[in-house]
Design a protein around this motif. Structure first.
Motif, PDB file in Angstrom:
ATOM      1  N   ARG A  57     -14.813  -0.394   3.561  1.00  0.00           N
ATOM      2  CA  ARG A  57     -13.779   0.604   3.846  1.00  0.00           C
ATOM      3  C   ARG A  57     -13.030   0.259   5.131  1.00  0.00           C
ATOM      4  O   ARG A  57     -11.795   0.339   5.195  1.00  0.00           O
ATOM      5  CB  ARG A  57     -14.417   1.996   3.952  1.00  0.00           C
ATOM      6  CG  ARG A  57     -14.851   2.584   2.616  1.00  0.00           C
ATOM      7  CD  ARG A  57     -15.191   4.047   2.751  1.00  0.00           C
ATOM      8  NE  ARG A  57     -16.413   4.266   3.531  1.00  0.00           N
ATOM      9  CZ  ARG A  57     -17.636   4.374   3.004  1.00  0.00           C
ATOM     10  NH1 ARG A  57     -17.802   4.268   1.696  1.00  0.00           N
ATOM     11  NH2 ARG A  57     -18.678   4.585   3.780  1.00  0.00           N
ATOM     12  N   ARG A 112      -3.667   9.697   4.560  1.00  0.00           N
ATOM     13  CA  ARG A 112      -4.978   9.043   4.643  1.00  0.00           C
ATOM     14  C   ARG A 112      -5.905   9.541   3.538  1.00  0.00           C
ATOM     15  O   ARG A 112      -6.661   8.760   2.957  1.00  0.00           O
ATOM     16  CB  ARG A 112      -5.600   9.276   6.021  1.00  0.00           C
ATOM     17  CG  ARG A 112      -6.908   8.544   6.219  1.00  0.00           C
ATOM     18  CD  ARG A 112      -7.381   8.614   7.653  1.00  0.00           C
ATOM     19  NE  ARG A 112      -6.603   7.756   8.529  1.00  0.00           N
ATOM     20  CZ  ARG A 112      -6.852   6.462   8.715  1.00  0.00           C
ATOM     21  NH1 ARG A 112      -7.845   5.875   8.067  1.00  0.00           N
ATOM     22  NH2 ARG A 112      -6.109   5.742   9.525  1.00  0.00           N
ATOM     23  N   ASP A 113      -5.823  10.852   3.220  1.00  0.00           N
ATOM     24  CA  ASP A 113      -6.636  11.365   2.115  1.00  0.00           C
ATOM     25  C   ASP A 113      -6.214  10.719   0.801  1.00  0.00           C
ATOM     26  O   ASP A 113      -7.060  10.378  -0.039  1.00  0.00           O
ATOM     27  CB  ASP A 113      -6.490  12.888   2.021  1.00  0.00           C
ATOM     28  CG  ASP A 113      -7.126  13.604   3.215  1.00  0.00           C
ATOM     29  OD1 ASP A 113      -8.027  13.009   3.834  1.00  0.00           O
ATOM     30  OD2 ASP A 113      -6.709  14.735   3.508  1.00  0.00           O
ATOM     31  N   GLU A 125       0.485   4.066   9.228  1.00  0.00           N
ATOM     32  CA  GLU A 125       0.402   5.263  10.071  1.00  0.00           C
ATOM     33  C   GLU A 125       1.253   5.104  11.325  1.00  0.00           C
ATOM     34  O   GLU A 125       1.928   6.050  11.750  1.00  0.00           O
ATOM     35  CB  GLU A 125      -1.046   5.534  10.445  1.00  0.00           C
ATOM     36  CG  GLU A 125      -1.872   6.080   9.304  1.00  0.00           C
ATOM     37  CD  GLU A 125      -3.187   6.667   9.774  1.00  0.00           C
ATOM     38  OE1 GLU A 125      -3.559   7.746   9.296  1.00  0.00           O
ATOM     39  OE2 GLU A 125      -3.842   6.023  10.616  1.00  0.00           O
ATOM     40  N   LEU A 171      -4.911   7.781   0.474  1.00  0.00           N
ATOM     41  CA  LEU A 171      -5.396   6.405   0.493  1.00  0.00           C
ATOM     42  C   LEU A 171      -6.877   6.349   0.115  1.00  0.00           C
ATOM     43  O   LEU A 171      -7.296   5.513  -0.676  1.00  0.00           O
ATOM     44  CB  LEU A 171      -5.188   5.790   1.874  1.00  0.00           C
ATOM     45  CG  LEU A 171      -5.755   4.373   2.048  1.00  0.00           C
ATOM     46  CD1 LEU A 171      -4.904   3.375   1.303  1.00  0.00           C
ATOM     47  CD2 LEU A 171      -5.854   3.996   3.520  1.00  0.00           C
ATOM     48  N   ARG A 172      -7.667   7.267   0.692  1.00  0.00           N
ATOM     49  CA  ARG A 172      -9.097   7.276   0.413  1.00  0.00           C
ATOM     50  C   ARG A 172      -9.358   7.505  -1.072  1.00  0.00           C
ATOM     51  O   ARG A 172     -10.192   6.841  -1.681  1.00  0.00           O
ATOM     52  CB  ARG A 172      -9.765   8.360   1.256  1.00  0.00           C
ATOM     53  CG  ARG A 172     -11.295   8.296   1.248  1.00  0.00           C
ATOM     54  CD  ARG A 172     -11.901   9.381   2.124  1.00  0.00           C
ATOM     55  NE  ARG A 172     -11.479   9.251   3.511  1.00  0.00           N
ATOM     56  CZ  ARG A 172     -10.683  10.140   4.130  1.00  0.00           C
ATOM     57  NH1 ARG A 172     -10.240  11.197   3.490  1.00  0.00           N
ATOM     58  NH2 ARG A 172     -10.344   9.957   5.389  1.00  0.00           N
ATOM     59  N   PRO A 219       3.529  11.850   7.069  1.00  0.00           N
ATOM     60  CA  PRO A 219       2.203  11.233   7.216  1.00  0.00           C
ATOM     61  C   PRO A 219       1.058  12.175   6.873  1.00  0.00           C
ATOM     62  O   PRO A 219      -0.081  11.730   6.725  1.00  0.00           O
ATOM     63  CB  PRO A 219       2.172  10.831   8.699  1.00  0.00           C
ATOM     64  CG  PRO A 219       3.131  11.748   9.374  1.00  0.00           C
ATOM     65  CD  PRO A 219       4.211  12.048   8.368  1.00  0.00           C
ATOM     66  N   THR A 246       0.828  -1.205   0.000  1.00  0.00           N
ATOM     67  CA  THR A 246       0.000   0.000   0.000  1.00  0.00           C
ATOM     68  C   THR A 246       0.861   1.253   0.000  1.00  0.00           C
ATOM     69  O   THR A 246       0.592   2.214  -0.738  1.00  0.00           O
ATOM     70  CB  THR A 246      -0.910   0.000   1.237  1.00  0.00           C
ATOM     71  OG1 THR A 246      -1.703  -1.185   1.223  1.00  0.00           O
ATOM     72  CG2 THR A 246      -1.830   1.213   1.244  1.00  0.00           C
ATOM     73  N   PHE A 277      -3.333  -0.175   6.540  1.00  0.00           N
ATOM     74  CA  PHE A 277      -2.999   1.245   6.642  1.00  0.00           C
ATOM     75  C   PHE A 277      -2.659   1.638   8.076  1.00  0.00           C
ATOM     76  O   PHE A 277      -1.856   2.548   8.305  1.00  0.00           O
ATOM     77  CB  PHE A 277      -4.161   2.101   6.115  1.00  0.00           C
ATOM     78  CG  PHE A 277      -3.795   3.545   5.938  1.00  0.00           C
ATOM     79  CD1 PHE A 277      -2.970   3.934   4.894  1.00  0.00           C
ATOM     80  CD2 PHE A 277      -4.243   4.513   6.816  1.00  0.00           C
ATOM     81  CE1 PHE A 277      -2.608   5.259   4.731  1.00  0.00           C
ATOM     82  CE2 PHE A 277      -3.894   5.839   6.656  1.00  0.00           C
ATOM     83  CZ  PHE A 277      -3.077   6.212   5.612  1.00  0.00           C
ATOM     84  N   ASP A 278      -3.254   0.955   9.047  1.00  0.00           N
ATOM     85  CA  ASP A 278      -2.924   1.267  10.438  1.00  0.00           C
ATOM     86  C   ASP A 278      -1.436   1.057  10.717  1.00  0.00           C
ATOM     87  O   ASP A 278      -0.808   1.822  11.447  1.00  0.00           O
ATOM     88  CB  ASP A 278      -3.756   0.411  11.392  1.00  0.00           C
ATOM     89  CG  ASP A 278      -5.232   0.809  11.378  1.00  0.00           C
ATOM     90  OD1 ASP A 278      -5.531   1.908  10.868  1.00  0.00           O
ATOM     91  OD2 ASP A 278      -6.060   0.018  11.863  1.00  0.00           O
ATOM     92  N   GLN A 289      -8.945  -1.004   5.077  1.00  0.00           N
ATOM     93  CA  GLN A 289      -7.898  -0.250   5.757  1.00  0.00           C
ATOM     94  C   GLN A 289      -7.218  -1.086   6.831  1.00  0.00           C
ATOM     95  O   GLN A 289      -6.025  -0.948   7.078  1.00  0.00           O
ATOM     96  CB  GLN A 289      -8.478   1.027   6.372  1.00  0.00           C
ATOM     97  CG  GLN A 289      -8.900   2.042   5.333  1.00  0.00           C
ATOM     98  CD  GLN A 289      -9.203   3.415   5.932  1.00  0.00           C
ATOM     99  OE1 GLN A 289      -8.670   3.774   6.971  1.00  0.00           O
ATOM    100  NE2 GLN A 289     -10.045   4.174   5.268  1.00  0.00           N
TER     101      GLN A 289
END
Length: 793
Positions: A722, A656-657, A736, A659-660, A652, A609, A732-733, A726
């Motif tokens: 979703r 997240r944006d 981050e 990724l979305r 970072p 990812t 994704f966690d 994630q």
């Protein structure tokens, strides 16, 4: 404590009952027994049932649930011995996908005293109107290998079924059994609350690396270089289990063993895609003692006790400490003797991973850290629909019942109501379509709108949504011999004359007829195409962190072979060692390309990812990214221009944006949605008289996904998708966590390719290689050139 006839049985066999076996006999209420393999935990689970049944009982008394159909058959075989020798009049039967339709129908009317089954078959039984009669006499449930079930949605499905059983049989007691539990209290909570009983762990296992005549290659995962060394170990043992991580690797290694099996020792092959008949032949041969070795996958991971196994060989890094411990336990099923296991690293880097895993086993440090997450809502949707198949229900009563299941103990009522609404109408965007109008409320009770729907729902029970498979048979005028299954996508890539491996045999593809792959024998021909695309198993986070600590601590390198120690030392001289308190990156040139290597140790999914997100950033910065490759420990990106500011690239902020935006229309999300929609009952793969192909199901789910994104973006299944994407598919966690820890970013401008980066370049170079001797030599030459460039040769 034991009734006389039971005490005499132990005495006649020269046994003394173990303390944990007696503990389960005297304990009332739910229990979680943690006992080593060979410690008699299965007998401990059944002993209270047998003692109770000796006094007589009509109807179903004990339900045994396991992750594997084969495990149920094994238990039936082993349990029949004490039942016969003690002289008990007990009927024991199994109910799985392999059980005949005649027996399944009879069991609904006249169940045995002990029924052995799987989570899916239990869910099916609970969906019938006869469920109260079948389970009304139930006194005990035994959940074998509960740790394996708890790690997937099958466990959530089982816990919902268990909650339903408690409503039907209020005096029920439950026993969970496992040999490998990293967080006992968390697993006990998953069961809905249970007393934990831990047995004496017994002697430490005899586990080490298997010495090999030649060092492992720099890249690759098959372990074929060690085939002759493994064969020598087989010759010294009575019966060996040789575990590989994927079915494709098992097929190829099985073939490699036969090439060096100079004494023609009987060796079997066992994995989940082989025909049932082929698997059963191997199982029976193990019991009979006519085999010397079995090459296998996770199909023999769990508590099976076939034959006198005295050696376990793990070919390839285990990727997970718990999995390694479980496999070790297959050897020497005796409480007072150590299990013997040897590990074969498939490549040079895996030597480090194997050493880290061995250290974790010796320290008793299992990975996993405990469960877990809230019970998934797609599984709850399926449970609601199946409950309606059995009988009308009141929403308040079902919510209270569901909340008693461990994974759903904190379920908000709003989420339950959202699932109920989805089951009733399909959701806002789909409520106009009759096919998804499945429930209605009448007189305060929810029920099926059309009773005929129950048949379709029962045909689609389960939480396993594997790749669609097609059966493989030898071509014959009247139904050839079944060999197994291959993935639909692989079958679609075949043309007549292609050869591939299945069941350890080389076969020639002849054609596709009525959704069956027809083949003929092709002995002596080189299989140019792998039989399964498979998935690369991800290393657990805990094991990855152990690998990083080992790499960064030269004082601990004495557990590594000299060649590996030299490799690590050269990395330190040329660049630096990636340490736990840093985020280490390297940039180097090779030819007309620039390479950026990030050592994140966050797992393959997270690095995959991150590669997608970073290449997008590099594209925006005008660096001309060309591609990337991800492994469990690192990410390598190649581009036209070098990365100069690693800190900015790895910021970072806004990730997240990004990724979305990327996930919105991506195939990863569509694949996740397809699985969730299938579990929740929106998409049905099996219908009376027909079955959708994988391509048809994909087409249907993609249309639904795009429709919901456009007209109902907050649809329940999109929210589930979703969340799960994630957490699981893209990890994704972990990304981050890796980027937000405030670690120092160390960015090295290396003079050339570095020792740690070299295997990643080789992995990239393998993409276009399909097998054959010439291509193998080409790969070997490329590896040698790469290592010379890195300064290793």
């Amino acid at each position: 404590m034991l009734p006389p006839r039971f005490a005499q049985w132990f005495k006649d066999r020269g046994w003394q009952p173990h303390a944990h076996q007696l503990a389960l006999l005297e304990t009332r209420g739910d229990t979680l027994l943690i006992a080593p393999t060979g410690g008699g935990k299965t007998l401990a689970g059944f002993l209270p049932s047998l003692v109770d049944l000796a006094q007589g009982h009509t109807g179903l008394h004990t339900l045994y649930v396991s992750p594997l159909k084969a495990l149920s058959k094994d238990i039936a075989r082993n349990l029949s011995q004490p039942v016969d020798e003690i002289g008990l009049e007990i009927r024991i039967e199994d109910r799985t996908g392999d059980t005949s339709a005649t027996m399944r129908k009879r069991q609904r009317v006249d169940p045995p005293q002990i029924l052995l089954t799987t989570p899916e078959s239990l869910a099916l039984l609970l969906s019938y109107p006869e469920a109260p009669k079948i389970f009304g006499t139930l006194k005990r449930v035994i959940l074998d290998e509960i740790h394996a079930l708890a790690e997937s949605k099958r466990g959530d499905q089982l816990m919902l079924g268990l909650s339903r059983l408690r409503a039907l049989a209020p005096d029920l007691s439950v026993a969970g059994l496992s040999a490998t539990v990293e967080a006992p209290e968390a697993l006990a909570a998953f069961m809905g609350g249970a007393r934990v009983i831990e047995a004496d762990p017994g002697p430490a296992p005899d586990i080490a690396m298997l010495p090999t005549a030649s060092p492992p290659p720099w890249a690759g995962g098959g372990g074929r270089y060690a085939a002759r060394d493994v064969m020598a170990a087989i010759e010294r043992a009575r019966l060996s289990l040789i575990f590989l991580n994927t079915r494709a690797q098992a097929e190829l290694f099985f073939q490699a063993l036969w090439e060096v099996n100079d004494k023609a020792l009987p060796i079997g092959l066992h994995h989940g895609s082989l025909a049932r008949e082929a698997r059963h032949r191997v199982e029976e041969a193990m019991v009979a003692g006519t085999l010397r070795a079995v090459v296998c996958t996770g199909s023999l991971d769990l508590g099976l006790d076939w034959g006198d196994v005295d050696l376990v060989l793990q070919v390839g890094a285990p990727k997970n400490v718990k999995r390694l411990v479980q496999r070790i336990g297959r050897a020497n099923h005796r409480y007072d003797q150590p299990s013997k296991a040897r590990i074969v690293a498939a490549n040079r880097f895996e030597v480090v991973e194997c050493a880290a895993a061995l250290a974790a086993v010796r320290e008793g440090d299992l990975d996993g850290g405990g469960r877990r997450w809230a019970g998934p809502l797609d599984v709850l949707c399926q449970h609601i629909l199946l409950t309606a198949c059995a009988a009308p229900f009141a929403a308040d009563a079902l919510y209270a019942e569901v909340a008693r299941a461990g994974p759903y103990a904190d379920l908000p009522r709003a989420d339950f109501d959202a699932c109920l609404s989805f089951c009733a109408t399909g959701g806002y965007a789909l409520r106009a379509y009759d096919r998804w109008q499945r429930l209605l409320e009448r007189d305060g009770l929810w029920q099926l709108r059309d009773p005929r729907t129950a048949r379709d729902l029962r045909m689609n029970i389960g939480t396993i949504t594997d790749t669609e498979k097609l059966k493989v048979r030898r071509k014959a005028r009247r139904g050839g011999t079944p060999l197994g299954e291959v993935e639909e996508g692989f079958a679609a890539s075949l043309t007549q004359g292609d050869t591939f491996l299945i069941g350890g045999q080389v076969v020639r593809y002849e054609g596709l007829r009525e959704m069956v792959v027809e083949v003929s024998d092709a002995r002596g021909r080189e299989p140019r195409i792998a039989v399964f695309s498979g998935l690369k198993m991800a290393t657990s986070l805990e094991l990855s962190q152990r690998v990083q600590r080992l790499i960064s601590t030269p004082a601990d390198w004495d557990q590594l072979p000299p060649a590996t120690r030299d490799w690590m030392a050269l990395q330190d001289r040329i660049s630096t060692l990636p340490r736990p308190d840093t985020l280490t990156c390297e940039t180097f040139a090779r030819g007309d390309r620039w390479y950026f290597c990030l050592y994140g140790f966050a797992g393959r999914n997270a690095h995959q990812t991150l590669g997608l997100l970073l290449t997008h950033r590099m594209e925006q910065a005008g660096l001309g990214p060309l591609g990337f490759v991800a492994t469990d420990y690192a990410l390598l990106i190649w581009s036209l221009d070098p990365v100069e500011d690693a800190a900015a690239l790895l910021s970072p902020e806004g990730l997240r944006d990004g990724l979305r935006d990327w996930l919105g229309g991506n195939a990863v999300m569509k694949r996740a949605f397809r699985a969730i929609a299938t579990i929740a009952g929106l998409i049905q793969r099996n219908l009376p008289g027909q079955r959708k192909s994988g391509r048809q199901a994909t087409f249907s789910s993609d249309i639904l996904y795009d429709t919901l994104r456009r007209y109902d973006p907050d649809h329940l299944l999109l929210r589930i998708t979703r969340h799960e994407a994630q957490r699981g598919l893209v990890d994704f966690d972990r990304i981050e966590e890796m980027l937000a820890q405030g670690h120092e970013i160390v960015h090295i401008r290396a003079p050339h390719v570095t020792p740690l980066a070299a295997p990643l370049l080789l992995e990239h170079g393998q993409v276009g290689i399909r097998g054959g001797q010439g291509e193998a030599r080409l790969m070997e030459q490329e590896a040698e050139a790469m290592m010379r460039e890195a300064g290793l040769e």
